[in-house]
Design an enzyme around this catalytic site. Structure first.
Site, PDB file in Angstrom:
ATOM      1  N   SER A   1       0.781  -1.382  -0.110  1.00 38.71           N
ATOM      2  CA  SER A   1      -0.070  -0.023  -0.009  1.00 38.71           C
ATOM      3  C   SER A   1       0.841   1.272  -0.138  1.00 38.71           C
ATOM      4  O   SER A   1       0.335   2.420   0.014  1.00 38.71           O
ATOM      5  CB  SER A   1      -0.991   0.030   1.170  1.00 38.71           C
ATOM      6  OG  SER A   1      -0.141  -0.181   2.262  1.00 38.71           O
TER       7      SER A   1
ATOM      8  N   THR B   1      -1.781   3.474   4.502  1.00 41.94           N
ATOM      9  CA  THR B   1      -0.964   4.667   4.419  1.00 41.94           C
ATOM     10  C   THR B   1       0.191   4.493   5.377  1.00 41.94           C
ATOM     11  O   THR B   1      -0.378   4.369   6.507  1.00 41.94           O
ATOM     12  CB  THR B   1      -1.682   5.836   4.367  1.00 41.94           C
ATOM     13  OG1 THR B   1      -2.471   6.039   3.141  1.00 41.94           O
ATOM     14  CG2 THR B   1      -0.835   7.261   4.401  1.00 41.94           C
TER      15      THR B   1
ATOM     16  N   THR C   1       1.561   6.905   0.134  1.00 38.31           N
ATOM     17  CA  THR C   1       0.924   6.053  -0.036  1.00 38.31           C
ATOM     18  C   THR C   1       0.566   5.546  -1.282  1.00 38.31           C
ATOM     19  O   THR C   1       0.797   6.478  -2.145  1.00 38.31           O
ATOM     20  CB  THR C   1      -0.647   6.300   0.621  1.00 38.31           C
ATOM     21  OG1 THR C   1      -1.514   5.135   0.437  1.00 38.31           O
ATOM     22  CG2 THR C   1      -1.133   7.460  -0.191  1.00 38.31           C
TER      23      THR C   1
ATOM     24  N   ARG D   1      -7.723   8.785  -9.643  1.00 37.11           N
ATOM     25  CA  ARG D   1      -8.084   8.999  -8.385  1.00 37.11           C
ATOM     26  C   ARG D   1      -7.073   9.674  -7.422  1.00 37.11           C
ATOM     27  O   ARG D   1      -5.848   8.962  -7.382  1.00 37.11           O
ATOM     28  CB  ARG D   1      -8.672   7.890  -7.814  1.00 37.11           C
ATOM     29  CG  ARG D   1      -9.266   8.284  -6.392  1.00 37.11           C
ATOM     30  CD  ARG D   1      -8.620   7.620  -5.477  1.00 37.11           C
ATOM     31  NE  ARG D   1      -8.977   7.497  -3.936  1.00 37.11           N
ATOM     32  CZ  ARG D   1      -8.357   7.373  -2.791  1.00 37.11           C
ATOM     33  NH1 ARG D   1      -7.077   6.897  -2.916  1.00 37.11           N
ATOM     34  NH2 ARG D   1      -9.206   7.474  -1.785  1.00 37.11           N
TER      35      ARG D   1
ATOM     36  N   THR E   1      -5.234   8.028   7.961  1.00 39.92           N
ATOM     37  CA  THR E   1      -5.243   6.903   7.226  1.00 39.92           C
ATOM     38  C   THR E   1      -6.742   6.405   7.113  1.00 39.92           C
ATOM     39  O   THR E   1      -7.636   6.697   7.610  1.00 39.92           O
ATOM     40  CB  THR E   1      -4.330   5.910   7.761  1.00 39.92           C
ATOM     41  OG1 THR E   1      -4.304   4.595   6.500  1.00 39.92           O
ATOM     42  CG2 THR E   1      -4.860   5.211   8.979  1.00 39.92           C
ATOM     43  N   GLY E   2      -6.826   5.658   5.725  1.00 45.10           N
ATOM     44  CA  GLY E   2      -8.359   5.191   5.781  1.00 45.10           C
ATOM     45  C   GLY E   2      -8.979   5.616   4.271  1.00 45.10           C
ATOM     46  O   GLY E   2      -8.242   6.195   3.537  1.00 45.10           O
TER      47      GLY E   2
END
Ligand code: ASP
Length: 334
Positions: A91, A193, A211, A221, A244-245
């Site tokens: 990631s 991330t 990330t 994106r 993060t997320g």
């Protein structure tokens, strides 16, 4: 149950440092509204490093930089580079999972104690996006470079062009293509991330974030991670936060800036992270059950906080010679 992993490194034991004088100046400044009464009794053990998720090698690298006399900015850059180079992490950087079209595209940013910042978005074929972001900050009049322009800037600064799509990530993408269903997955590798915050021995704060974004995202994106104020924010008088997320949800609430502003109003880092998560989950019709967001934060006193929507988010913290992964408390207990 809390899962804690401790790595003790006595050679890197941190030195206790009173930060009363720095705090006193914050307290004196009415406009900052820091509700601290006992500045002289407050001590933080500095230097200190925190990072999102389980990244002890990265925090160890950052701490080694700080212990060798490096500043917080050098520490967060060097720490993030460890994960960018780690091909097993799917990631971040090299080995990151690609977008739907098979392209690995990186987002990163960095911010220093003066509020200077640099960022790259949709960067391809360059492993160390965080270092390119630092170059943007230090060597250009801009904050953000994107896509081909960011890549050309990196190449002209000596960064090497590389294929970032490893065999493992290519295989995962090919499996995904069979069904090609896009649904953000909670708490697994597609939310990973690395965000890192450090306070050096002078009490100065910096942060960075890097990330490959959501796995199998649409081409083009960009998430929260390179957006100053969303994925990262540093205010050296108050503190810093990194997210993060699911980036879209962080952007909609300008999450990291919000956490720092809440700390400015007197909230602890923990309270500020919890309130920022609250802003997401308490929206009318929030579908928070379907996605994860996590924040980590530190204030000028060296107090830290971390909180997420769902279980299994964690923070890695290196302070006083202890490099530990700490599971975060979370909102969704049902
Ligand atoms: N925040 C990142 C993004 O939305 C994803 C992550 O944290 O892994 O791109």
């Amino acid at each position: 149950m809390k899962r804690r992993k401790f790595i003790k490194n006595t050679a890197l034991s941190g030195a206790g440092l009173a930060v009363g004088s720095t705090l006193a100046s914050c307290v004196d400044n009415e406009s900052k509204k820091i509700k601290s009464t006992t500045a002289t009794s407050i001590k933080a053990s500095l230097p200190l490093v925190i990072a999102t998720w389980h990244v002890e090698e990265a925090t160890a690298k950052a701490m080694a930089v700080l212990q060798a006399g490096g500043n917080a900015l050098d520490a967060v850059e060097q720490g993030c580079r460890v994960e960018e180079a780690n091909e097993k992490g799917q990631s971040v950087g090299k080995g990151g999972l690609p977008d739907r079209d098979g392209n690995v595209t990186l987002d990163a940013c960095i911010m220093d104690k003066h509020g200077n910042c640099g960022s790259v978005v949709y960067l391809q074929n360059i492993t160390h996006a965080v270092s390119v972001a630092r170059k943007v900050m230090e060597d250009t009049p801009h904050v953000m470079l994107a896509g081909e322009g960011a890549k050309q800037f990196a190449l002209s600064n000596g960064f090497k062009e590389e294929n970032l799509l490893t065999e493992a990530s290519k295989e995962a993408w090919e499996k995904w293509k069979v069904e090609a269903k896009y649904k953000p997955i909670i708490n697994i590798e597609n939310h990973d991330t690395i965000g890192m915050l450090a306070i050096d021995k002078n009490g100065d704060i910096s942060g960075a974030c890097t990330t490959s974004g959501l796995a199998y995202k649409m081409g083009g994106r960009v998430g929260d991670s390179p957006i100053i104020g969303s994925g990262l924010f540093v205010d050296n008088e108050i503190g810093a936060c990194v997210a993060t997320g699911l980036g879209e949800e962080v952007v909609k609430t300008v999450g990291s800036f919000l956490v720092v502003e809440l700390m400015r109003q007197g909230k602890s880092p923990q309270e500020a992270c919890e309130e920022a998560i609250g802003r997401i989950v308490n929206k009318p019709n929030s579908n928070y059950k379907d996605f994860q967001v996590g924040y980590i934060a530190v204030n000028k006193r060296g107090e830290t906080g971390h909180y997420s929507i769902h279980q299994y988010f964690s923070m890695t913290k290196f302070q006083d010679g202890v490099n530990e992964q700490i599971q975060s408390d979370f909102y969704n207990k049902n």
